[in-house]
Design an enzyme around this catalytic site. Structure first.
Site, PDB file in Angstrom:
ATOM      1  N   CYS A  24     -18.812  -2.442   2.482  1.00 50.56           N
ATOM      2  CA  CYS A  24     -17.997  -1.276   2.793  1.00 50.56           C
ATOM      3  C   CYS A  24     -18.607  -0.590   4.006  1.00 50.56           C
ATOM      4  O   CYS A  24     -19.823  -0.625   4.205  1.00 50.56           O
ATOM      5  CB  CYS A  24     -18.010  -0.320   1.604  1.00 50.56           C
ATOM      6  SG  CYS A  24     -17.125   1.208   1.946  1.00 50.56           S
ATOM      7  N   ASN A  67     -10.422  -4.800  -0.457  1.00 50.00           N
ATOM      8  CA  ASN A  67     -10.493  -3.736  -1.465  1.00 50.00           C
ATOM      9  C   ASN A  67      -9.635  -4.063  -2.669  1.00 50.00           C
ATOM     10  O   ASN A  67      -8.692  -4.850  -2.558  1.00 50.00           O
ATOM     11  CB  ASN A  67     -10.012  -2.419  -0.825  1.00 50.00           C
ATOM     12  CG  ASN A  67     -11.139  -1.721  -0.089  1.00 50.00           C
ATOM     13  OD1 ASN A  67     -12.269  -1.656  -0.587  1.00 50.00           O
ATOM     14  ND2 ASN A  67     -10.836  -1.201   1.085  1.00 50.00           N
ATOM     15  N   ARG A 106       0.836  -1.214   0.000  1.00 47.55           N
ATOM     16  CA  ARG A 106       0.000   0.000   0.000  1.00 47.55           C
ATOM     17  C   ARG A 106       0.867   1.258   0.000  1.00 47.55           C
ATOM     18  O   ARG A 106       0.511   2.263  -0.616  1.00 47.55           O
ATOM     19  CB  ARG A 106      -0.928  -0.013   1.225  1.00 47.55           C
ATOM     20  CG  ARG A 106      -1.734   1.269   1.337  1.00 47.55           C
ATOM     21  CD  ARG A 106      -2.772   1.168   2.420  1.00 47.55           C
ATOM     22  NE  ARG A 106      -3.463   2.419   2.637  1.00 47.55           N
ATOM     23  CZ  ARG A 106      -4.345   2.609   3.628  1.00 47.55           C
ATOM     24  NH1 ARG A 106      -4.628   1.632   4.446  1.00 47.55           N
ATOM     25  NH2 ARG A 106      -4.947   3.769   3.764  1.00 47.55           N
ATOM     26  N   TYR A 143     -15.258   9.560  -0.549  1.00 46.67           N
ATOM     27  CA  TYR A 143     -14.224   9.315  -1.567  1.00 46.67           C
ATOM     28  C   TYR A 143     -14.358  10.233  -2.774  1.00 46.67           C
ATOM     29  O   TYR A 143     -13.394  10.410  -3.525  1.00 46.67           O
ATOM     30  CB  TYR A 143     -14.244   7.843  -2.011  1.00 46.67           C
ATOM     31  CG  TYR A 143     -13.490   6.940  -1.048  1.00 46.67           C
ATOM     32  CD1 TYR A 143     -12.148   6.648  -1.237  1.00 46.67           C
ATOM     33  CD2 TYR A 143     -14.107   6.420   0.082  1.00 46.67           C
ATOM     34  CE1 TYR A 143     -11.447   5.842  -0.358  1.00 46.67           C
ATOM     35  CE2 TYR A 143     -13.421   5.616   0.981  1.00 46.67           C
ATOM     36  CZ  TYR A 143     -12.093   5.332   0.756  1.00 46.67           C
ATOM     37  OH  TYR A 143     -11.387   4.542   1.636  1.00 46.67           O
ATOM     38  N   HIS A 147     -17.057   3.034  -3.130  1.00 44.63           N
ATOM     39  CA  HIS A 147     -16.238   4.245  -2.983  1.00 44.63           C
ATOM     40  C   HIS A 147     -16.549   5.262  -4.083  1.00 44.63           C
ATOM     41  O   HIS A 147     -15.749   6.161  -4.348  1.00 44.63           O
ATOM     42  CB  HIS A 147     -14.739   3.913  -2.925  1.00 44.63           C
ATOM     43  CG  HIS A 147     -14.364   3.191  -1.669  1.00 44.63           C
ATOM     44  ND1 HIS A 147     -13.069   2.897  -1.324  1.00 44.63           N
ATOM     45  CD2 HIS A 147     -15.128   2.696  -0.646  1.00 44.63           C
ATOM     46  CE1 HIS A 147     -13.050   2.255  -0.166  1.00 44.63           C
ATOM     47  NE2 HIS A 147     -14.298   2.115   0.266  1.00 44.63           N
TER      48      HIS A 147
HETATM   49  P1  NAD Z   1      -3.446  -5.942   6.471  1.00 43.22           P
HETATM   50  O1  NAD Z   1      -2.305  -5.398   5.731  1.00 43.22           O
HETATM   51  O2  NAD Z   1      -3.375  -6.026   7.943  1.00 43.22           O
HETATM   52  O3  NAD Z   1      -3.783  -7.383   5.878  1.00 43.22           O
HETATM   53  C1  NAD Z   1      -4.638  -8.252   6.562  1.00 43.22           C
HETATM   54  C2  NAD Z   1      -4.035  -9.646   6.572  1.00 43.22           C
HETATM   55  O4  NAD Z   1      -4.117 -10.232   5.278  1.00 43.22           O
HETATM   56  C3  NAD Z   1      -2.546  -9.667   6.955  1.00 43.22           C
HETATM   57  O5  NAD Z   1      -2.376 -10.323   8.181  1.00 43.22           O
HETATM   58  C4  NAD Z   1      -1.911 -10.398   5.787  1.00 43.22           C
HETATM   59  O6  NAD Z   1      -0.854 -11.240   6.175  1.00 43.22           O
HETATM   60  C5  NAD Z   1      -3.070 -11.164   5.213  1.00 43.22           C
HETATM   61  N1  NAD Z   1      -2.884 -11.690   3.860  1.00 43.22           N
HETATM   62  C6  NAD Z   1      -2.192 -11.164   2.833  1.00 43.22           C
HETATM   63  N2  NAD Z   1      -2.280 -11.967   1.755  1.00 43.22           N
HETATM   64  C7  NAD Z   1      -3.055 -13.015   2.095  1.00 43.22           C
HETATM   65  C8  NAD Z   1      -3.515 -14.176   1.421  1.00 43.22           C
HETATM   66  N3  NAD Z   1      -3.176 -14.443   0.159  1.00 43.22           N
HETATM   67  N4  NAD Z   1      -4.304 -15.049   2.098  1.00 43.22           N
HETATM   68  C9  NAD Z   1      -4.646 -14.819   3.374  1.00 43.22           C
HETATM   69  N5  NAD Z   1      -4.230 -13.742   4.069  1.00 43.22           N
HETATM   70  C10 NAD Z   1      -3.452 -12.843   3.431  1.00 43.22           C
HETATM   71  O7  NAD Z   1      -4.741  -5.136   5.992  1.00 43.22           O
HETATM   72  P2  NAD Z   1      -5.855  -4.309   6.757  1.00 43.22           P
HETATM   73  O8  NAD Z   1      -5.454  -2.897   6.792  1.00 43.22           O
HETATM   74  O9  NAD Z   1      -6.247  -4.978   8.000  1.00 43.22           O
HETATM   75  O10 NAD Z   1      -7.024  -4.441   5.694  1.00 43.22           O
HETATM   76  C11 NAD Z   1      -7.437  -5.690   5.227  1.00 43.22           C
HETATM   77  C12 NAD Z   1      -8.238  -5.595   3.968  1.00 43.22           C
HETATM   78  O11 NAD Z   1      -9.551  -5.143   4.241  1.00 43.22           O
HETATM   79  C13 NAD Z   1      -7.677  -4.632   2.935  1.00 43.22           C
HETATM   80  O12 NAD Z   1      -7.889  -5.157   1.639  1.00 43.22           O
HETATM   81  C14 NAD Z   1      -8.501  -3.389   3.146  1.00 43.22           C
HETATM   82  O13 NAD Z   1      -8.558  -2.581   2.006  1.00 43.22           O
HETATM   83  C15 NAD Z   1      -9.828  -3.990   3.471  1.00 43.22           C
HETATM   84  N6  NAD Z   1     -10.785  -3.150   4.203  1.00 43.22           N
HETATM   85  C16 NAD Z   1     -11.947  -2.902   3.589  1.00 43.22           C
HETATM   86  C17 NAD Z   1     -12.926  -2.154   4.209  1.00 43.22           C
HETATM   87  C18 NAD Z   1     -14.179  -1.879   3.438  1.00 43.22           C
HETATM   88  O14 NAD Z   1     -14.853  -0.913   3.688  1.00 43.22           O
HETATM   89  N7  NAD Z   1     -14.519  -2.708   2.450  1.00 43.22           N
HETATM   90  C19 NAD Z   1     -12.716  -1.663   5.499  1.00 43.22           C
HETATM   91  C20 NAD Z   1     -11.510  -1.965   6.116  1.00 43.22           C
HETATM   92  C21 NAD Z   1     -10.542  -2.716   5.469  1.00 43.22           C
HETATM   93  C1  G6P Z   2     -12.654   3.305   4.675  1.00 40.74           C
HETATM   94  C2  G6P Z   2     -13.039   2.418   3.547  1.00 40.74           C
HETATM   95  C3  G6P Z   2     -12.276   1.141   3.541  1.00 40.74           C
HETATM   96  C4  G6P Z   2     -10.799   1.409   3.614  1.00 40.74           C
HETATM   97  C5  G6P Z   2     -10.515   2.204   4.867  1.00 40.74           C
HETATM   98  C6  G6P Z   2      -9.075   2.620   4.937  1.00 40.74           C
HETATM   99  O1  G6P Z   2     -13.276   2.936   5.806  1.00 40.74           O
HETATM  100  O2  G6P Z   2     -14.395   2.102   3.524  1.00 40.74           O
HETATM  101  O3  G6P Z   2     -12.614   0.452   2.381  1.00 40.74           O
HETATM  102  O4  G6P Z   2     -10.084   0.207   3.643  1.00 40.74           O
HETATM  103  O5  G6P Z   2     -11.275   3.362   4.910  1.00 40.74           O
HETATM  104  O6  G6P Z   2      -8.775   2.930   6.261  1.00 40.74           O
HETATM  105  P1  G6P Z   2      -7.272   2.971   6.755  1.00 40.74           P
HETATM  106  O7  G6P Z   2      -7.334   3.211   8.210  1.00 40.74           O
HETATM  107  O8  G6P Z   2      -6.668   1.659   6.355  1.00 40.74           O
HETATM  108  O9  G6P Z   2      -6.653   4.096   5.991  1.00 40.74           O
HETATM  109 MN    MN Z   3     -14.783   0.724   1.867  1.00 33.83          MN
END
Ligand code: NAD
Ligand code: G6P
Ligand code: MN
Length: 433
Positions: A169, A147, A93, A253, A199
């Protein structure tokens, strides 16, 4: 009992998910939770997994949290699979955000150049997960958070042919919580209708009692303080004349698209000081895991509220609860359009208000969009389809086309230079282009 599998279980967000399930245990009787990660995430998985088990033990419910690096072992006979993984972890990222900024462009990790690369890295992995699911848990629902959530959902449903998938989301959750308060009402006093893309969604709001539309009232309140904006997005003010001319409200967004010059200026300052969002998040994540290590901690710490994903578990757990109990509750989800947005393909994956039953999501009509809104949504959907095509076929020309139409990328030779640099930086995680 219900078997839940969470892929990317080592995420620092996992305690929120546990809290959401604990709150709903009476209607959603979970038997076991499997947190799946990869060797790079093993340490995180062990720390947050131990906290997850302590949270369940403190709740008094008899739920076992299994930790594993073996996805196939976990998926066997799952009822619900949730995905919250990040291919390449936060270091990827940092590149998604910093490389575009080094070219003077906003990276935006979910729908700018960064988001397109997040999709390129993630699509091959989600396709493998679906292959495993077809074999090991053919009746399970996939609740996707990974995402770019809308594009991943489109990949799962349309490209991999797995229909039992809902994309989520937390942005709509935050909007529905905060906008009533911004106009002197309480949560639950307003009805909302959402339509658009993840988004990149728009919404309208109505007073539940009188039925009167309050969309413009909220637009005016946003000028004082937009309490619905997320922690990860700089809280720049939208242009009121534009909002009043639109027949709906943008999401947080949209600041990147409608306020590009201000947002870019701020992001370039952050870039120079090594304070891009990704770098800030890395710091918060480190502090969170220090807290999680404490064996006396058995609840979600407040610090997690600093992450942009706050309240994501309300979307996840409520959707699972609605499917499991066939409640028909209205949620905002990424799902097949089916005519809810007349300006997009009925088969396109869109983010809309929808009724959730045991059959999945039934989208609610949003109606026609006015031209200025319609044009942007159609452009973004075309960008999504093009980069998905690039991801699944390693097609360089398609990737370049997507870069050339994404509004956050400057177009011309500079777009190709950026694409080339990001392809090299991400090589380890990409198919051959
Ligand atoms: P992070 O960097 O902590 O990753 C989460 C975990 O995924 C890590 O422990 C990592 O080792 C693991 N991982 C990586 N590749 C993998 C694979 N192939 N199989 C299984 N596990 C794997 O990330 P985060 O900041 O906790 O966010 C996690 C995800 O959720 C991101 O894609 C983020 O964009 C998404 N997210 C989405 C929303 C939403 O609104 N949709 C909200 C929050 C987070
Ligand atoms: C929002 C979005 C998520 C995104 C997050 C990022 O909540 O809905 O899709 O992953 O923000 O937050 P962060 O704390 O990782 O910047
Ligand atoms: Mn989102």
């Amino acid at each position: 009992g219900v078997k839940i599998v969470t892929i990317g279980g080592g995420s620092s967000y996992t305690p929120e998910l546990m809290q959401g399930f604990i709150k709903r245990y009476n209607t959603l009787p979970i038997r076991e939770i499997w947190l799946v990660d990869i060797p790079d995430g093993k340490k995180k998985l062990e720390i947050v997994g131990a906290l997850a088990q302590r949270m369940w033990d403190a709740s008094g419910y008899d739920v076992k949290v299994h930790l594993t690096l073996d996805r196939r072992e976990a998926l066997k006979d799952a009822d619900f699979v949730t995905t919250q993984f990040r291919v390449g972890l936060l270091n990827a990222r940092i590149k998604d955000e910093r490389i575009p900024l080094s070219h003077g462009m906003i990276g935006q990790e979910t729908n700018g150049a960064g988001g397109m690369f997040k999709l390129l890295r993630t699509a091959p992995v989600i396709a493998q997960i679906i292959q495993d699911m077809k074999e090991l848990c053919p009746n399970a629902w996939l609740i996707n958070f990974t995402n770019p959530s809308g594009m991943i959902t489109e990949t799962v449903i349309r490209q991999c042919g797995w229909k039992k998938c809902i994309g989520l989301c937390n942005v709509p959750v935050n909007i529905m919580k905060n906008e009533p308060v911004m106009i002197g009402k309480k949560e639950g006093d307003l009805d909302f209708v959402f339509g658009g893309l993840n988004h990149f969604h728009f919404h309208r709001a109505y007073d539940k009692k009188t039925g009167q539309e309050v969309t413009h009232e909220i637009a005016r309140a946003m000028m004082k303080d937009d309490k619905s904006n997320m922690a990860n997005i700089q809280n720049e003010k939208f242009l009121l004349d534009q909002l009043l001319s639109m027949d709906c409200l943008p999401c947080g967004y949209h600041r990147y698209y409608y306020l590009t010059s201000q947002m870019r200026k701020k992001e370039l300052e952050d870039y120079a000081e090594h304070k891009t969002r990704a770098e800030m998040v890395k710091e918060v994540e480190h502090q969170l895991f220090e807290l999680y290590k404490d064996p006396a901690l058995h609840e979600m710490p407040e610090l997690l509220g600093k992450r942009g994903g706050k309240y994501y578990s309300d979307a996840a757990c409520e959707t699972i609860n609605a499917i499991y109990n066939d409640t028909g509750r209205v949620m905002v989800v990424s799902t097949e359009n089916k005519g809810a947005l007349v300006d997009l393909d009925p088969q396109a994956i869109v983010e809309v208000s929808a009724r959730i039953t045991r059959h999945g999501a039934e989208p609610i009509a949003f109606g026609r969009m006015e031209p200025a809104v319609r044009g942007m949504v159609q452009l973004m959907k075309a960008m999504e389809e093009t980069i998905i095509d690039a991801a699944l076929h390693g097609d360089y020309g398609k990737a370049l086309e997507a870069f050339q139409i994404n509004p956050l990328v400057d177009h011309g030779q500079c777009a190709q230079d950026l694409l080339n640099e990001m392809l090299v930086a991400n090589e380890k995680y990409l198919p051959k282009f």
